[in-house]
Design an enzyme around this catalytic site. Structure first.
Site, PDB file in Angstrom:
ATOM      1  N   HIS A 182       1.659   4.408  -2.897  1.00  0.00           N
ATOM      2  CA  HIS A 182       1.682   5.868  -2.731  1.00  0.00           C
ATOM      3  C   HIS A 182       2.911   6.456  -3.428  1.00  0.00           C
ATOM      4  O   HIS A 182       2.831   7.501  -4.082  1.00  0.00           O
ATOM      5  CB  HIS A 182       1.737   6.234  -1.247  1.00  0.00           C
ATOM      6  CG  HIS A 182       0.401   6.211  -0.566  1.00  0.00           C
ATOM      7  ND1 HIS A 182      -0.718   6.843  -1.069  1.00  0.00           N
ATOM      8  CD2 HIS A 182       0.005   5.652   0.614  1.00  0.00           C
ATOM      9  CE1 HIS A 182      -1.737   6.668  -0.244  1.00  0.00           C
ATOM     10  NE2 HIS A 182      -1.330   5.935   0.776  1.00  0.00           N
ATOM     11  N   GLU A 241      -6.135   7.034  -1.010  1.00  0.00           N
ATOM     12  CA  GLU A 241      -6.067   5.821  -0.200  1.00  0.00           C
ATOM     13  C   GLU A 241      -6.709   4.634  -0.922  1.00  0.00           C
ATOM     14  O   GLU A 241      -6.191   3.514  -0.890  1.00  0.00           O
ATOM     15  CB  GLU A 241      -6.752   6.051   1.153  1.00  0.00           C
ATOM     16  CG  GLU A 241      -6.055   7.073   2.041  1.00  0.00           C
ATOM     17  CD  GLU A 241      -4.629   6.686   2.365  1.00  0.00           C
ATOM     18  OE1 GLU A 241      -4.356   5.479   2.549  1.00  0.00           O
ATOM     19  OE2 GLU A 241      -3.772   7.589   2.412  1.00  0.00           O
ATOM     20  N   HIS A 251       0.838  -1.202   0.000  1.00  0.00           N
ATOM     21  CA  HIS A 251       0.000   0.000   0.000  1.00  0.00           C
ATOM     22  C   HIS A 251       0.871   1.249   0.000  1.00  0.00           C
ATOM     23  O   HIS A 251       0.650   2.191  -0.785  1.00  0.00           O
ATOM     24  CB  HIS A 251      -0.915  -0.027   1.223  1.00  0.00           C
ATOM     25  CG  HIS A 251      -1.666   1.243   1.465  1.00  0.00           C
ATOM     26  ND1 HIS A 251      -2.988   1.429   1.119  1.00  0.00           N
ATOM     27  CD2 HIS A 251      -1.279   2.426   2.045  1.00  0.00           C
ATOM     28  CE1 HIS A 251      -3.368   2.649   1.452  1.00  0.00           C
ATOM     29  NE2 HIS A 251      -2.354   3.269   2.027  1.00  0.00           N
ATOM     30  N   GLU A 252       1.880   1.264   0.867  1.00  0.00           N
ATOM     31  CA  GLU A 252       2.743   2.436   0.967  1.00  0.00           C
ATOM     32  C   GLU A 252       3.595   2.614  -0.284  1.00  0.00           C
ATOM     33  O   GLU A 252       3.824   3.739  -0.744  1.00  0.00           O
ATOM     34  CB  GLU A 252       3.636   2.330   2.213  1.00  0.00           C
ATOM     35  CG  GLU A 252       2.878   2.226   3.527  1.00  0.00           C
ATOM     36  CD  GLU A 252       1.900   3.373   3.749  1.00  0.00           C
ATOM     37  OE1 GLU A 252       2.082   4.440   3.150  1.00  0.00           O
ATOM     38  OE2 GLU A 252       0.928   3.190   4.500  1.00  0.00           O
TER      39      GLU A 252
END
Length: 292
Positions: free
Chosen positions: A131, A207, A127-128
């Protein structure tokens, strides 16, 4: 995100036209100040975020398993390996920062590393990394540029009202004229409030996009779903003192370190957990993955 960004752009165009009409020469130096601040924020984003979090960049010798996870996920996502950092706090969480994939950092807390299973940690790290791949620091810097200007102009407008700036003295002599400083304050304040809401809308979609990126990188969205549920439930068990120590990082965290949201979704910078889980469940079904 395109629609929200378009609305934000139209808002800023209207804001700029009003300023050009009423402020005059003072706008140029003000823009230069904001440009300088934006560039500083953009080019030092990774260092500023790590310093604000009190996180420490760790070597492979200090955290071999974490480095192995990051390297494996970067290879799967075709990304250069970012700096790896650890934040010493019992609050389970993680964040990423950096202006580009080549200048980035990913950080996990000790609380997250201790509470989650390895596959769940991988889902969070993916997930990070999403980003980073999506250049979200750049997106949010651009999105917040004029909000910074509006906030600064509101402050300058208040000072101008007190000390007669923005041509306020000339206008005040006419009984039927509205002082320029008052117009600047009102327009800047309205622009700031509207952009604040729109920026949070972009942040929420950011997100969702990173959640989807995690699912695509790992091929197993169920692990991120499990991680989000664990993080959310464990945060409620953390003492308030520890939560207050990290609340400044809530905009960066995968889940804000708050026991209760207590606000309307319109004003949240993260989507509600239920909606994130529902979106991940749809992705899991599309991928033919098991969903509990």
């Amino acid at each position: 995100m395109i629609l929200t960004s378009g609305l934000l752009g139209l808002l800023y165009v209207a804001f700029g036209l009003v300023l050009l009409q009423f402020v005059g020469v003072g706008l140029v130096p003000m823009l230069l100040i904001i440009v300088a601040l934006a560039f500083f924020q953009y080019y030092t984003s990774d260092k500023l975020a790590l310093a604000a979090a009190g996180a420490k960049v760790v070597s492979r010798e200090e955290a071999p398993q974490l480095h192995d996870m990051v390297e494996r996920l970067c290879a799967m996502a075709d990304l250069p390996k970012p700096k790896v950092a650890i934040m010493d706090t019992p609050v389970p969480n993680a964040f990423a920062t950096g202006r580009s994939p080549k200048h980035a950092a990913v950080c996990v807390t000790t609380g997250l590393w201790e509470r989650l299973e390895p596959k769940e940690v991988e889902g969070v790290l993916a997930h990070e990394l999403s980003h980073i791949a999506n250049r979200d620091v750049l997106v949010m810097t651009v999105a917040s540029f004029f909000a910074m200007l509006a906030a600064l102009l509101t402050r300058f407008g208040l000072y101008a009202g007190m000390f007669g700036g923005f041509g306020g003295g000339n206008r005040d002599s006419n009984n039927n004229s509205v002082p320029i400083w008052l117009i600047v304050i009102v327009v800047s304040f309205v622009t700031y409030i509207l952009s604040w809401v729109l920026i949070r809308t972009i942040s929420r979609y950011r997100e969702y996009s990173a959640d989807r990126g995690s699912a695509l990188i790992t091929g197993a969205p169920e692990y991120l779903m499990s991680a989000l549920q664990k993080i959310s439930s464990q945060i409620t068990l953390i003492p308030q003192r520890d939560l207050r120590e990290v609340e400044g990082m809530n905009a960066f965290f995968i889940i804000p370190a708050r026991v209760k949201e207590g606000v309307n979704e319109l004003f949240m910078d993260h989507p509600p957990l239920e909606k994130r889980l529902a979106a991940l469940e749809r992705i899991a079904r599309e991928m033919g993955r098991p969903v509990s």
